[in-house]
Design a protein around this motif. Structure first.
Motif, PDB file in Angstrom:
ATOM      1  N   ILE A   1       0.847  -1.119   0.035  1.00 39.77           N
ATOM      2  CA  ILE A   1       0.110   0.017  -0.211  1.00 39.77           C
ATOM      3  C   ILE A   1       0.796   1.236   0.080  1.00 39.77           C
ATOM      4  O   ILE A   1       1.713   1.448   0.833  1.00 39.77           O
ATOM      5  N   PRO A   2       0.601   2.143  -0.979  1.00 34.06           N
ATOM      6  CA  PRO A   2       1.665   3.335  -1.071  1.00 34.06           C
ATOM      7  C   PRO A   2       1.498   4.146   0.113  1.00 34.06           C
ATOM      8  O   PRO A   2       0.599   4.418   0.546  1.00 34.06           O
ATOM      9  N   LEU A   3       2.577   4.587   0.672  1.00 32.20           N
ATOM     10  CA  LEU A   3       2.743   5.588   1.742  1.00 32.20           C
ATOM     11  C   LEU A   3       2.245   6.904   1.384  1.00 32.20           C
ATOM     12  O   LEU A   3       2.359   7.154   0.117  1.00 32.20           O
TER      13      LEU A   3
ATOM     14  N   LEU B   1       6.379  -0.756  -7.571  1.00 31.59           N
ATOM     15  CA  LEU B   1       6.090   0.321  -6.782  1.00 31.59           C
ATOM     16  C   LEU B   1       5.660   1.460  -7.368  1.00 31.59           C
ATOM     17  O   LEU B   1       5.340   2.414  -6.492  1.00 31.59           O
ATOM     18  N   ALA B   2       5.492   1.603  -8.650  1.00 31.75           N
ATOM     19  CA  ALA B   2       5.158   2.883  -9.119  1.00 31.75           C
ATOM     20  C   ALA B   2       3.843   3.304  -8.629  1.00 31.75           C
ATOM     21  O   ALA B   2       2.752   2.886  -8.697  1.00 31.75           O
ATOM     22  N   ARG B   3       3.984   4.690  -8.250  1.00 27.70           N
ATOM     23  CA  ARG B   3       2.709   5.189  -7.697  1.00 27.70           C
ATOM     24  C   ARG B   3       1.949   5.735  -9.007  1.00 27.70           C
ATOM     25  O   ARG B   3       0.366   5.616  -8.613  1.00 27.70           O
TER      26      ARG B   3
ATOM     27  N   VAL C   1      -1.112  12.553  -9.730  1.00 26.07           N
ATOM     28  CA  VAL C   1      -1.557  11.125  -9.349  1.00 26.07           C
ATOM     29  C   VAL C   1      -2.931  11.047  -9.372  1.00 26.07           C
ATOM     30  O   VAL C   1      -3.513   9.891  -9.725  1.00 26.07           O
ATOM     31  N   SER C   2      -3.820  11.965  -9.248  1.00 30.53           N
ATOM     32  CA  SER C   2      -5.279  12.051  -9.436  1.00 30.53           C
ATOM     33  C   SER C   2      -5.628  13.233  -9.810  1.00 30.53           C
ATOM     34  O   SER C   2      -4.692  14.178  -9.974  1.00 30.53           O
TER      35      SER C   2
ATOM     36  N   ASP D   1       8.210   5.014  -0.740  1.00 35.41           N
ATOM     37  CA  ASP D   1       7.724   3.603  -1.173  1.00 35.41           C
ATOM     38  C   ASP D   1       9.149   2.877  -1.457  1.00 35.41           C
ATOM     39  O   ASP D   1       9.142   1.633  -1.094  1.00 35.41           O
ATOM     40  N   PHE D   2      10.187   3.306  -2.210  1.00 37.76           N
ATOM     41  CA  PHE D   2      11.270   2.856  -2.538  1.00 37.76           C
ATOM     42  C   PHE D   2      11.937   2.365  -1.219  1.00 37.76           C
ATOM     43  O   PHE D   2      12.389   1.087  -1.214  1.00 37.76           O
ATOM     44  N   TYR D   3      12.106   3.265  -0.476  1.00 35.30           N
ATOM     45  CA  TYR D   3      12.951   3.028   0.635  1.00 35.30           C
ATOM     46  C   TYR D   3      12.419   1.999   1.446  1.00 35.30           C
ATOM     47  O   TYR D   3      13.101   1.022   2.203  1.00 35.30           O
ATOM     48  N   ARG D   4      11.135   2.085   1.660  1.00 36.15           N
ATOM     49  CA  ARG D   4      10.409   0.866   2.593  1.00 36.15           C
ATOM     50  C   ARG D   4      10.695  -0.248   2.035  1.00 36.15           C
ATOM     51  O   ARG D   4      10.944  -1.197   2.729  1.00 36.15           O
ATOM     52  N   TYR D   5      10.354  -0.488   0.839  1.00 35.45           N
ATOM     53  CA  TYR D   5      10.443  -1.824   0.241  1.00 35.45           C
ATOM     54  C   TYR D   5      11.939  -2.242   0.121  1.00 35.45           C
ATOM     55  O   TYR D   5      12.160  -3.579   0.710  1.00 35.45           O
TER      56      TYR D   5
END
Length: 433
Positions: free
Chosen positions: A15-17, A94-96, A239-240, A127-131
């Motif tokens: 789940i994206p941060l 991981l792409a947002r 993003v939206s 997201d990158f760092y967490r993964y």
């Protein structure tokens, strides 16, 4: 192609941060003092390059102790990496956001280009760092030393001695991925020997009170902004309809303060989207300096030392794109460190073609013409060919298509300067006087 097929093995969904949220580093990964007498590999810098290399080593079977050293004290959401999805990576899942249409604008025209098979993708730093940090924590042979500056390193018997702020550690191999932080003297030397176009930017992650963004397309370059201080453009990754990263970017060696960047961003949001400061919330921000240069970086200053990332020439000279080159370099370096590839000198990820050199020289000499050139590129070059060029995967036909689309007379002077410099570089120093 399925996500697993395109991006390697199956990976867990994440789940994206939210933007602006720092990442909690796994406790099992972090140490306060070195815990091994001699590390197989010491990696200075645990950002994108250092973390990518470490994971590449582990996935290729590295079992010896690895130490990552970084001066940061937390993993903040401080970056966004964007690129075209032209090849598998460990991180594309991981792409947002993804866009199959992108736009380049000038004061007189708007050009749209699309490629369904190779979307433009965007990764958030947290997201990158967490993964990656989570993956590294799965391996018992990796340790991360944070809040520690690397002072220097030197060769010793059977290895290297690395001095940090508080410690002295030993390693059989060392990889320096701390990024390019040249002194003014080094900058002057680079400028004398090569072409140098610094890319400087500040970006804001904003959420708006009403829908204003076109979420189905991103804006790669909006040159319809004030150009009096230097070549400048807006960069918008939605993003939206109510959330986007909006950046103010300079391709010029000009001094722009943080406050000036933010003022220009506020003006851009107001003029382009009708947004006043009270109409949006800032979730986070980011800033960067990307060296666009054809300078040849020394990737192997010592037999046991490698330089990667921007310090090793991973940034594409004519575009500033770096992420895919970092991934390619990580795989190449991991194979070499593990003894699975022959020594080949400079890696392919640091190559600089003649077309790169000429284009970069043109940007340096004629920034006022750049908006028209970029618009013409995106309008006249087939999207698939242009994406391959921008992603450093172009072939001869792609290069010909690009050359045919460019105004020939404008580029002849730049090409001549590049050729003269290439000839001069081949002349021994003692014969130049």
């Amino acid at each position: 192609m399925s996500e697993a097929g395109r991006n390697g093995p199956d990976v867990p969904e994440m789940i994206p941060l939210g933007r602006g949220i720092a990442v909690q580093v796994p406790d099992s990964l972090v140490i306060d003092v070195p815990d091994t007498e001699v590390y197989d590999v010491v990696i200075l810098g645990a950002g994108c390059s250092g973390l990518s290399l470490c994971l590449a080593l582990l996935e290729r079977g590295a079992t010896g102790p690895i130490l990552l050293v970084d001066s940061r004290t937390e993993y903040a959401d401080d970056r966004t990496w964007s690129y075209w999805d032209v090849e598998p990576t460990r991180f594309t899942h991981l792409a947002r956001a993804r866009w199959t249409t992108w736009r380049v604008s000038t004061a007189t025209e708007q050009v749209r280009s699309s490629a369904l098979s190779t979307p433009y993708v965007s990764l958030a730093a947290n997201d990158f760092y967490r993964y990656v940090l989570g993956r590294l924590a799965e391996y018992p042979n990796v340790r991360l030393l944070m809040g520690e500056d690397a002072i220097g390193y030197s060769e010793i018997a059977n290895g290297l001695a690395v001095a940090t702020t508080r410690f002295r550690v030993r390693g059989a191999q060392l990889v320096d991925s701390r990024g390019l932080r040249p002194t003014q003297g080094e900058l002057d030397d680079i400028a004398r020997r090569s072409t140098w176009v610094p890319q400087k930017f500040v970006g804001l992650h904003v959420v708006t009170s009403r829908p204003v963004f076109h979420a189905d397309e991103c804006v790669l370059m909006d040159f319809d902004v004030d150009q009096t201080r230097g070549l400048r453009f807006g960069y918008v990754l939605p993003v939206s309809p109510v959330e986007a990263l909006v950046e103010n970017v300079y391709l010029a060696d000009v001094a722009v303060t943080e406050a000036e960047h933010r003022a220009e961003l506020e003006s851009y949001l107001a003029s382009r989207f009708g947004l006043e400061p009270g109409d949006y919330e800032i979730l986070g921000d980011e800033r960067g300096f990307i060296p666009m240069t054809d300078h040849v970086f020394n990737q192997r200053p010592m037999p046991r030392v490698s330089k990667i990332g921007t310090l090793g020439g991973a940034t594409r000279p004519s575009t500033g794109y770096t992420f895919l080159r970092i991934q390619r370099s990580s795989d190449e370096t991991a194979l070499r460190l593990l003894g699975n590839s022959s020594e080949r000198g400079r890696t392919q990820t640091s190559r600089c073609s003649m077309l790169d050199r000429v284009f970069l020289r043109f940007l340096a000499d004629h920034p006022e013409r750049a908006p028209l050139v970029f618009a013409r590129m995106f309008a006249r070059v087939p999207a698939e060919s242009l994406v391959r060029f921008l992603s450093d995967r172009s072939g001869p036909i792609d290069s010909v298509r690009l050359i045919l689309a460019l105004p020939k007379l404008w580029f002849l002077g730049s090409a001549l300067l590049v050729l003269l410099r290439s000839v001069a570089d081949r002349v021994p120093h003692d014969r130049r006087h």
